[in-house]
Scaffold this motif. Structure first.
Motif, PDB file in Angstrom:
ATOM      1  N   ASP A 160      39.231  40.350  62.680  1.00  0.00           N
ATOM      2  CA  ASP A 160      39.282  39.247  61.714  1.00  0.00           C
ATOM      3  C   ASP A 160      39.028  37.887  62.360  1.00  0.00           C
ATOM      4  N   ALA A 161      38.485  37.856  63.583  1.00  0.00           N
ATOM      5  CA  ALA A 161      38.292  36.590  64.293  1.00  0.00           C
ATOM      6  C   ALA A 161      36.834  36.385  64.694  1.00  0.00           C
ATOM      7  N   VAL A 162      36.412  35.118  64.620  1.00  0.00           N
ATOM      8  CA  VAL A 162      35.072  34.734  65.046  1.00  0.00           C
ATOM      9  C   VAL A 162      35.214  33.567  66.023  1.00  0.00           C
ATOM     10  N   ASP A 163      34.676  33.720  67.217  1.00  0.00           N
ATOM     11  CA  ASP A 163      34.673  32.642  68.208  1.00  0.00           C
ATOM     12  C   ASP A 163      33.380  31.860  68.061  1.00  0.00           C
ATOM     13  N   VAL A 164      33.519  30.549  67.907  1.00  0.00           N
ATOM     14  CA  VAL A 164      32.352  29.686  67.743  1.00  0.00           C
ATOM     15  C   VAL A 164      32.391  28.554  68.759  1.00  0.00           C
ATOM     16  N   ARG A 165      31.229  28.026  69.003  1.00  0.00           N
ATOM     17  CA  ARG A 165      31.054  26.853  69.866  1.00  0.00           C
ATOM     18  C   ARG A 165      30.147  25.905  69.099  1.00  0.00           C
ATOM     19  N   TYR A 166      30.498  24.612  69.141  1.00  0.00           N
ATOM     20  CA  TYR A 166      29.627  23.618  68.516  1.00  0.00           C
ATOM     21  C   TYR A 166      29.817  22.275  69.196  1.00  0.00           C
ATOM     22  N   ASN A 167      28.834  21.423  69.036  1.00  0.00           N
ATOM     23  CA  ASN A 167      28.894  20.078  69.580  1.00  0.00           C
ATOM     24  C   ASN A 167      29.261  19.110  68.464  1.00  0.00           C
ATOM     25  N   PHE A 168      29.891  18.007  68.843  1.00  0.00           N
ATOM     26  CA  PHE A 168      30.246  17.001  67.861  1.00  0.00           C
ATOM     27  C   PHE A 168      29.927  15.612  68.409  1.00  0.00           C
ATOM     28  N   HIS A 169      29.694  14.713  67.493  1.00  0.00           N
ATOM     29  CA  HIS A 169      29.547  13.292  67.804  1.00  0.00           C
ATOM     30  C   HIS A 169      30.231  12.563  66.662  1.00  0.00           C
ATOM     31  N   THR A 170      31.264  11.817  66.978  1.00  0.00           N
ATOM     32  CA  THR A 170      32.001  11.075  65.966  1.00  0.00           C
ATOM     33  C   THR A 170      31.876   9.588  66.252  1.00  0.00           C
ATOM     34  N   LEU A 171      31.466   8.860  65.244  1.00  0.00           N
ATOM     35  CA  LEU A 171      31.453   7.407  65.314  1.00  0.00           C
ATOM     36  C   LEU A 171      32.742   6.920  64.662  1.00  0.00           C
ATOM     37  N   CYS A 172      33.345   5.919  65.264  1.00  0.00           N
ATOM     38  CA  CYS A 172      34.612   5.392  64.761  1.00  0.00           C
ATOM     39  C   CYS A 172      34.543   3.875  64.762  1.00  0.00           C
ATOM     40  N   HIS A 173      34.743   3.287  63.587  1.00  0.00           N
ATOM     41  CA  HIS A 173      34.684   1.829  63.463  1.00  0.00           C
ATOM     42  C   HIS A 173      36.070   1.286  63.134  1.00  0.00           C
ATOM     43  N   ARG A 174      36.528   0.344  63.969  1.00  0.00           N
ATOM     44  CA  ARG A 174      37.843  -0.273  63.805  1.00  0.00           C
ATOM     45  C   ARG A 174      37.840  -1.592  64.571  1.00  0.00           C
ATOM     46  N   TYR A 175      38.454  -2.598  64.012  1.00  0.00           N
ATOM     47  CA  TYR A 175      38.518  -3.927  64.650  1.00  0.00           C
ATOM     48  C   TYR A 175      37.135  -4.464  65.020  1.00  0.00           C
ATOM     49  N   LYS A 176      36.161  -4.251  64.141  1.00  0.00           N
ATOM     50  CA  LYS A 176      34.796  -4.749  64.323  1.00  0.00           C
ATOM     51  C   LYS A 176      34.094  -4.155  65.547  1.00  0.00           C
ATOM     52  N   LEU A 177      34.591  -3.021  66.019  1.00  0.00           N
ATOM     53  CA  LEU A 177      33.966  -2.294  67.129  1.00  0.00           C
ATOM     54  C   LEU A 177      33.674  -0.870  66.686  1.00  0.00           C
ATOM     55  N   THR A 178      32.568  -0.339  67.180  1.00  0.00           N
ATOM     56  CA  THR A 178      32.246   1.058  66.903  1.00  0.00           C
ATOM     57  C   THR A 178      32.268   1.825  68.213  1.00  0.00           C
ATOM     58  N   ASP A 179      33.109   2.852  68.267  1.00  0.00           N
ATOM     59  CA  ASP A 179      33.207   3.722  69.439  1.00  0.00           C
ATOM     60  C   ASP A 179      32.553   5.061  69.135  1.00  0.00           C
ATOM     61  N   HIS A 180      32.140   5.735  70.182  1.00  0.00           N
ATOM     62  CA  HIS A 180      31.542   7.064  70.088  1.00  0.00           C
ATOM     63  C   HIS A 180      32.466   8.047  70.790  1.00  0.00           C
ATOM     64  N   PHE A 181      32.651   9.193  70.193  1.00  0.00           N
ATOM     65  CA  PHE A 181      33.362  10.302  70.812  1.00  0.00           C
ATOM     66  C   PHE A 181      32.447  11.512  70.678  1.00  0.00           C
ATOM     67  N   PHE A 182      32.191  12.198  71.783  1.00  0.00           N
ATOM     68  CA  PHE A 182      31.300  13.353  71.710  1.00  0.00           C
ATOM     69  C   PHE A 182      31.743  14.429  72.683  1.00  0.00           C
ATOM     70  N   GLY A 183      31.375  15.652  72.360  1.00  0.00           N
ATOM     71  CA  GLY A 183      31.740  16.752  73.228  1.00  0.00           C
ATOM     72  C   GLY A 183      31.431  18.092  72.597  1.00  0.00           C
ATOM     73  N   THR A 184      32.159  19.093  73.055  1.00  0.00           N
ATOM     74  CA  THR A 184      31.960  20.473  72.623  1.00  0.00           C
ATOM     75  C   THR A 184      33.301  21.050  72.189  1.00  0.00           C
ATOM     76  N   VAL A 185      33.266  21.813  71.110  1.00  0.00           N
ATOM     77  CA  VAL A 185      34.464  22.481  70.611  1.00  0.00           C
ATOM     78  C   VAL A 185      34.263  23.990  70.742  1.00  0.00           C
ATOM     79  N   PHE A 186      35.315  24.648  71.217  1.00  0.00           N
ATOM     80  CA  PHE A 186      35.393  26.109  71.243  1.00  0.00           C
ATOM     81  C   PHE A 186      36.507  26.478  70.280  1.00  0.00           C
TER      82      PHE A 186
END
Length: 170
Positions: free
Chosen positions: A111-137
């Motif tokens: 009943d289990a599936v192992d997946v891998r994917y990449n992500f890139h999240t943009l986050c805007h707060r206090y007039k700044l935009t940060d990037h967070f990126f990586g890989t999820v298992f």
């Protein structure tokens, strides 16, 4: 010489992608309760840190982690703090945009599936935009309604954080 490392699977990649995209949408739209419902009660949610030798820590019990919750109770507590404005790190709430790519099924068993994917999240707060990126298992548990996240290991590739790091960044 090239080798094919794609797992033979009966899991529906389209359904898996739709599930992962929905998780990102819930975070972007601040739909905290539906987001929590995507997680199994016994989920292991872990973001290891990079050590001084540029290697990931391996044990959340004995080494530093950027985020670690051994079950959904920790995630529920985090959401409670965000929703009740008891998290100064989340005030004002940032605007995020999650992008998910390169979704692969690594293995399937019972009943289990192992997946891998990449992500890139943009986050805007206090007039700044940060990037967070990586890989999820992640390990997705098949349930009648689709999937639940049973395990999530997030490898953040840009671990120099200017502001804060929280569950909605990844």
């Amino acid at each position: 010489m090239s080798t094919n490392t794609t797992a033979t699977t009966t899991a529906d990649l389209g359904a898996i992608c739709a599930f992962l995209y929905r998780e990102g949408r819930y975070l972007d739209d601040r739909e905290w309760e539906p987001w929590l419902e995507l997680y199994a009660a016994d989920v292991d949610y872990w973001m290891p840190a990079w050590d001084d030798d540029d290697k990931l820590t391996e044990d959340p019990q004995s080494e530093i982690s950027l985020i670690y919750y051994p079950d959904r109770n920790g995630l529920e507590d985090r959401i409670f703090r965000i929703k009740t404005e008891r998290s100064s790190a989340s005030m004002p709430e940032p605007r995020t945009n999650h992008m998910i790519t390169n979704v692969e099924v690594l293995a399937e068993r019972g009943d289990a599936v192992d997946v891998r994917y990449n992500f890139h999240t943009l986050c805007h707060r206090y007039k700044l935009t940060d990037h967070f990126f990586g890989t999820v298992f992640a390990t997705l548990r098949k349930v009648e309604s689709g999937f639940l996240i049973a395990r999530k290991k997030i490898v953040l590739k840009n671990d120099y954080i200017r502001q804060v790091l929280d569950i909605y960044h990844v």
